[in-house]
Scaffold this motif. Structure first.
Motif, PDB file in Angstrom:
ATOM      1  N   LYS A 121      48.578   8.740 116.396  1.00 28.75           N
ATOM      2  CA  LYS A 121      47.363   9.042 117.172  1.00 28.75           C
ATOM      3  C   LYS A 121      47.685   9.348 118.635  1.00 28.75           C
ATOM      4  O   LYS A 121      46.789   9.370 119.474  1.00 28.75           O
ATOM      5  CB  LYS A 121      46.399   7.848 117.111  1.00 28.75           C
ATOM      6  CG  LYS A 121      45.681   7.706 115.777  1.00 28.75           C
ATOM      7  CD  LYS A 121      44.769   6.495 115.836  1.00 28.75           C
ATOM      8  CE  LYS A 121      43.988   6.345 114.545  1.00 28.75           C
ATOM      9  NZ  LYS A 121      43.135   5.126 114.567  1.00 28.75           N
ATOM     10  N   HIS A 122      48.984   9.521 118.937  1.00 33.51           N
ATOM     11  CA  HIS A 122      49.463   9.865 120.284  1.00 33.51           C
ATOM     12  C   HIS A 122      49.274   8.732 121.295  1.00 33.51           C
ATOM     13  O   HIS A 122      49.321   8.982 122.504  1.00 33.51           O
ATOM     14  CB  HIS A 122      48.774  11.137 120.824  1.00 33.51           C
ATOM     15  CG  HIS A 122      48.909  12.319 119.914  1.00 33.51           C
ATOM     16  ND1 HIS A 122      50.018  13.127 119.926  1.00 33.51           N
ATOM     17  CD2 HIS A 122      48.081  12.813 118.952  1.00 33.51           C
ATOM     18  CE1 HIS A 122      49.866  14.086 119.018  1.00 33.51           C
ATOM     19  NE2 HIS A 122      48.710  13.908 118.405  1.00 33.51           N
ATOM     20  N   ASP A 123      49.048   7.496 120.839  1.00 38.23           N
ATOM     21  CA  ASP A 123      48.948   6.362 121.772  1.00 38.23           C
ATOM     22  C   ASP A 123      50.343   5.966 122.284  1.00 38.23           C
ATOM     23  O   ASP A 123      50.468   5.454 123.391  1.00 38.23           O
ATOM     24  CB  ASP A 123      48.296   5.155 121.086  1.00 38.23           C
ATOM     25  CG  ASP A 123      46.843   5.433 120.699  1.00 38.23           C
ATOM     26  OD1 ASP A 123      46.241   6.334 121.332  1.00 38.23           O
ATOM     27  OD2 ASP A 123      46.314   4.780 119.786  1.00 38.23           O
ATOM     28  N   ARG A 124      51.369   6.180 121.442  1.00 33.98           N
ATOM     29  CA  ARG A 124      52.757   5.911 121.831  1.00 33.98           C
ATOM     30  C   ARG A 124      53.603   7.145 121.515  1.00 33.98           C
ATOM     31  O   ARG A 124      53.359   7.813 120.512  1.00 33.98           O
ATOM     32  CB  ARG A 124      53.325   4.711 121.060  1.00 33.98           C
ATOM     33  CG  ARG A 124      52.691   3.390 121.405  1.00 33.98           C
ATOM     34  CD  ARG A 124      53.350   2.272 120.580  1.00 33.98           C
ATOM     35  NE  ARG A 124      54.707   1.992 121.037  1.00 33.98           N
ATOM     36  CZ  ARG A 124      55.551   1.196 120.373  1.00 33.98           C
ATOM     37  NH1 ARG A 124      55.180   0.641 119.230  1.00 33.98           N
ATOM     38  NH2 ARG A 124      56.758   0.969 120.847  1.00 33.98           N
ATOM     39  N   THR A 125      54.583   7.420 122.366  1.00 31.69           N
ATOM     40  CA  THR A 125      55.490   8.536 122.082  1.00 31.69           C
ATOM     41  C   THR A 125      56.681   8.007 121.291  1.00 31.69           C
ATOM     42  O   THR A 125      57.209   6.935 121.607  1.00 31.69           O
ATOM     43  CB  THR A 125      56.000   9.189 123.386  1.00 31.69           C
ATOM     44  OG1 THR A 125      56.550   8.161 124.216  1.00 31.69           O
ATOM     45  CG2 THR A 125      54.888   9.903 124.109  1.00 31.69           C
ATOM     46  N   PRO A 126      57.111   8.720 120.249  1.00 32.11           N
ATOM     47  CA  PRO A 126      58.249   8.241 119.447  1.00 32.11           C
ATOM     48  C   PRO A 126      59.527   8.141 120.287  1.00 32.11           C
ATOM     49  O   PRO A 126      59.886   9.061 121.021  1.00 32.11           O
ATOM     50  CB  PRO A 126      58.393   9.303 118.358  1.00 32.11           C
ATOM     51  CG  PRO A 126      57.092  10.016 118.326  1.00 32.11           C
ATOM     52  CD  PRO A 126      56.560   9.963 119.718  1.00 32.11           C
ATOM     53  N   LYS A 127      60.192   6.997 120.163  1.00 34.25           N
ATOM     54  CA  LYS A 127      61.458   6.746 120.862  1.00 34.25           C
ATOM     55  C   LYS A 127      62.374   6.049 119.854  1.00 34.25           C
ATOM     56  O   LYS A 127      62.072   4.940 119.401  1.00 34.25           O
ATOM     57  CB  LYS A 127      61.224   5.877 122.098  1.00 34.25           C
ATOM     58  CG  LYS A 127      62.435   5.744 122.997  1.00 34.25           C
ATOM     59  CD  LYS A 127      62.104   4.850 124.182  1.00 34.25           C
ATOM     60  CE  LYS A 127      63.331   4.626 125.057  1.00 34.25           C
ATOM     61  NZ  LYS A 127      63.054   3.675 126.161  1.00 34.25           N
ATOM     62  N   ILE A 128      63.458   6.709 119.483  1.00 32.54           N
ATOM     63  CA  ILE A 128      64.271   6.274 118.346  1.00 32.54           C
ATOM     64  C   ILE A 128      65.625   5.759 118.830  1.00 32.54           C
ATOM     65  O   ILE A 128      66.285   6.414 119.645  1.00 32.54           O
ATOM     66  CB  ILE A 128      64.493   7.432 117.344  1.00 32.54           C
ATOM     67  CG1 ILE A 128      63.186   8.212 117.092  1.00 32.54           C
ATOM     68  CG2 ILE A 128      65.082   6.924 116.041  1.00 32.54           C
ATOM     69  CD1 ILE A 128      62.043   7.403 116.555  1.00 32.54           C
ATOM     70  N   LEU A 129      66.021   4.595 118.316  1.00 34.86           N
ATOM     71  CA  LEU A 129      67.347   4.051 118.570  1.00 34.86           C
ATOM     72  C   LEU A 129      68.206   4.278 117.322  1.00 34.86           C
ATOM     73  O   LEU A 129      67.824   3.846 116.233  1.00 34.86           O
ATOM     74  CB  LEU A 129      67.259   2.555 118.893  1.00 34.86           C
ATOM     75  CG  LEU A 129      68.545   1.851 119.339  1.00 34.86           C
ATOM     76  CD1 LEU A 129      68.211   0.715 120.292  1.00 34.86           C
ATOM     77  CD2 LEU A 129      69.337   1.287 118.158  1.00 34.86           C
ATOM     78  N   ILE A 130      69.330   4.962 117.484  1.00 39.64           N
ATOM     79  CA  ILE A 130      70.236   5.234 116.360  1.00 39.64           C
ATOM     80  C   ILE A 130      71.514   4.437 116.558  1.00 39.64           C
ATOM     81  O   ILE A 130      72.113   4.485 117.645  1.00 39.64           O
ATOM     82  CB  ILE A 130      70.549   6.738 116.232  1.00 39.64           C
ATOM     83  CG1 ILE A 130      69.259   7.533 115.997  1.00 39.64           C
ATOM     84  CG2 ILE A 130      71.525   6.997 115.092  1.00 39.64           C
ATOM     85  CD1 ILE A 130      69.448   9.038 115.934  1.00 39.64           C
ATOM     86  N   THR A 131      71.910   3.701 115.535  1.00 38.36           N
ATOM     87  CA  THR A 131      73.151   2.934 115.587  1.00 38.36           C
ATOM     88  C   THR A 131      73.839   2.995 114.223  1.00 38.36           C
ATOM     89  O   THR A 131      73.343   3.641 113.299  1.00 38.36           O
ATOM     90  CB  THR A 131      72.877   1.481 116.019  1.00 38.36           C
ATOM     91  OG1 THR A 131      74.121   0.808 116.227  1.00 38.36           O
ATOM     92  CG2 THR A 131      72.058   0.732 114.985  1.00 38.36           C
ATOM     93  N   THR A 132      74.986   2.330 114.115  1.00 35.08           N
ATOM     94  CA  THR A 132      75.769   2.378 112.881  1.00 35.08           C
ATOM     95  C   THR A 132      75.945   0.970 112.329  1.00 35.08           C
ATOM     96  O   THR A 132      75.496  -0.018 112.921  1.00 35.08           O
ATOM     97  CB  THR A 132      77.165   2.971 113.157  1.00 35.08           C
ATOM     98  OG1 THR A 132      77.834   2.118 114.108  1.00 35.08           O
ATOM     99  CG2 THR A 132      77.078   4.364 113.707  1.00 35.08           C
ATOM    100  N   CYS A 133      76.624   0.879 111.196  1.00 32.38           N
ATOM    101  CA  CYS A 133      77.036  -0.429 110.694  1.00 32.38           C
ATOM    102  C   CYS A 133      78.259  -0.885 111.492  1.00 32.38           C
ATOM    103  O   CYS A 133      78.795  -0.141 112.320  1.00 32.38           O
ATOM    104  CB  CYS A 133      77.334  -0.372 109.207  1.00 32.38           C
ATOM    105  SG  CYS A 133      78.698   0.735 108.800  1.00 32.38           S
ATOM    106  N   ARG A 134      78.728  -2.086 111.249  1.00 37.75           N
ATOM    107  CA  ARG A 134      79.826  -2.640 112.058  1.00 37.75           C
ATOM    108  C   ARG A 134      81.135  -1.878 111.860  1.00 37.75           C
ATOM    109  O   ARG A 134      81.941  -1.762 112.778  1.00 37.75           O
ATOM    110  CB  ARG A 134      80.019  -4.114 111.703  1.00 37.75           C
ATOM    111  CG  ARG A 134      78.927  -4.978 112.323  1.00 37.75           C
ATOM    112  CD  ARG A 134      79.096  -6.423 111.976  1.00 37.75           C
ATOM    113  NE  ARG A 134      78.048  -7.229 112.587  1.00 37.75           N
ATOM    114  CZ  ARG A 134      77.861  -8.510 112.347  1.00 37.75           C
ATOM    115  NH1 ARG A 134      78.655  -9.138 111.496  1.00 37.75           N
ATOM    116  NH2 ARG A 134      76.892  -9.175 112.928  1.00 37.75           N
ATOM    117  N   PHE A 135      81.381  -1.360 110.669  1.00 42.94           N
ATOM    118  CA  PHE A 135      82.616  -0.637 110.392  1.00 42.94           C
ATOM    119  C   PHE A 135      82.277   0.849 110.281  1.00 42.94           C
ATOM    120  O   PHE A 135      81.790   1.303 109.246  1.00 42.94           O
ATOM    121  CB  PHE A 135      83.264  -1.156 109.103  1.00 42.94           C
ATOM    122  CG  PHE A 135      83.509  -2.640 109.138  1.00 42.94           C
ATOM    123  CD1 PHE A 135      84.566  -3.150 109.854  1.00 42.94           C
ATOM    124  CD2 PHE A 135      82.663  -3.505 108.474  1.00 42.94           C
ATOM    125  CE1 PHE A 135      84.795  -4.513 109.903  1.00 42.94           C
ATOM    126  CE2 PHE A 135      82.881  -4.874 108.522  1.00 42.94           C
ATOM    127  CZ  PHE A 135      83.947  -5.386 109.242  1.00 42.94           C
TER     128      PHE A 135
END
Length: 355
Positions: A121-135
């Motif tokens: 509904k455009h109340d929040r803008t998408p902000k994505i955190l991308i990470t990996t597994c430990r190995f």
């Protein structure tokens, strides 16, 4: 005596008819010998090729007869025979009570109150955190680099030795809307974990058939414009929920100048990801008169007409997702409550789908 002779003659005639019928039956059986029952390889392949050619001829005859019937009906002003719809696994799928209907008021009421409504509904803008597994692996960073170019406003953070719950807490404090964890096994990305923030849900996908941008022939390079998002065939309640989870990763205001399209196409519970840009090209087409002669202007030169043609150019990456589980709330392996989990005993039929 005469009566006995007649009965003997009748019996003889019947015996002859039976023997003729048996001979015909045997001939038919011989003509319909299956290639798999022939032990000789050369003869088997020859019989198979002959049967295949015969099937092709029969199919062509049927098509010609159908086209002739349609043409005749049009000439007589009648309706042509209806086109036959081929039977596929998709159109013969098992009936499902959870398929979403366009007049389902309960579904629309649920959409207004679910975890994704603030972003959509455009109340929040998408902000994505991308990470990996430990190995991490060798192809993992290359895949993450391409994910960063696909998803706008996404940021990569090294995993290190941090627990996933700590990462969820950090992302909540920094006002991220989603977390994507790329899991790798044997130096190959094999799973994606998408966590919605702050209240979930958590979707676990199996990742397969990964093709990076550099491996795609004649690939294009995407721009930084916000892409259009296309979601296909998410028809059930579960599919609708997964579709909204994917939708919450992308901004809801695409920039059409960039001509970028991101597609998630669901087919038989496999979600195919493609990333394209469309190109408009002008091609010159020489005008011709009805008699087949080239049209010429007053100077005697042929007139050429420009036509705009649209085509797609793939930008990559290309991969396939399969839903493994959907969990309430953020990631919790011990006390988490699962909405849906795929189990082997659920695969009872090829025509049973869940998305």
């Amino acid at each position: 005596m005469g009566g006995k002779r007649k009965t003997n003659e009748n019996e003889g005639m019947e015996g002859e008819e039976d023997s003729k019928h048996n001979i015909k039956k045997m001939k038919k059986e011989k003509s319909e010998i299956l290639p798999s029952s022939i032990k000789n390889k050369e003869k088997r392949s020859a019989v198979h090729a002959k049967l295949k050619h015969q099937k092709k001829l029969d199919k062509r005859k049927k098509l010609k007869a159908r086209d002739a019937a349609a043409k005749r009906a049009l000439e007589l002003g009648e309706e042509p025979p209806p086109k036959q719809i081929p039977r596929t696994i998709e159109n013969t799928r098992e009936a499902d009570e959870t398929v979403c209907m366009p007049d389902d008021e309960e579904l629309f009421a649920g959409n207004d109150a679910d975890e994704f409504s603030a972003v959509l509904k455009h109340d929040r803008t998408p902000k994505i955190l991308i990470t990996t597994c430990r190995f991490n692996s060798t192809r993992g960073p290359a895949f993450i680099t391409e994910l960063l170019s696909v998803i706008p406003n996404s940021h990569y953070y090294k995993r290190g030795t941090y627990d996933l719950k700590k990462i969820v807490e950090y992302a909540n404090n920094k006002e991220f809307t989603s977390i994507i964890v790329v899991h790798t096994n044997r130096r190959e990305p094999d799973a994606l974990l998408i966590i919605g923030l702050p209240d979930g849900p958590t979707a676990h996908f199996k990742l397969s058939s990964l093709v990076l941008r550099k491996d795609i022939k004649n690939h294009g390079n995407p721009t930084s414009h916000e892409p259009e998002l296309v979601l296909n065939n998410f028809t059930t309640r579960l599919g609708h929920r997964i579709g909204r989870l994917i939708q919450s990763l992308f901004p809801q205001s695409p920039n059409f100048r960039g001509r970028r399209v991101v597609t998630f196409h669901n087919q038989r519970d496999f979600i195919f990801f493609r990333h394209h840009r469309y190109i408009f090209e002008t091609k010159e087409i020489k005008q011709s008169e009805s008699k087949g002669k080239k049209a010429k202007d007053t100077k005697g030169e042929s007139i050429s007409k420009e036509k705009v043609i649209a085509r797609l150019q793939e930008c990559g990456p290309r991969f396939t997702l399969k839903l493994v589980s959907l969990q309430h709330g953020t990631f919790d392996t011990r006390g988490g409550e699962f909405e849906w989990v795929h189990k082997p005993e659920m695969d009872t039929s090829r025509r049973r789908f869940f998305l």
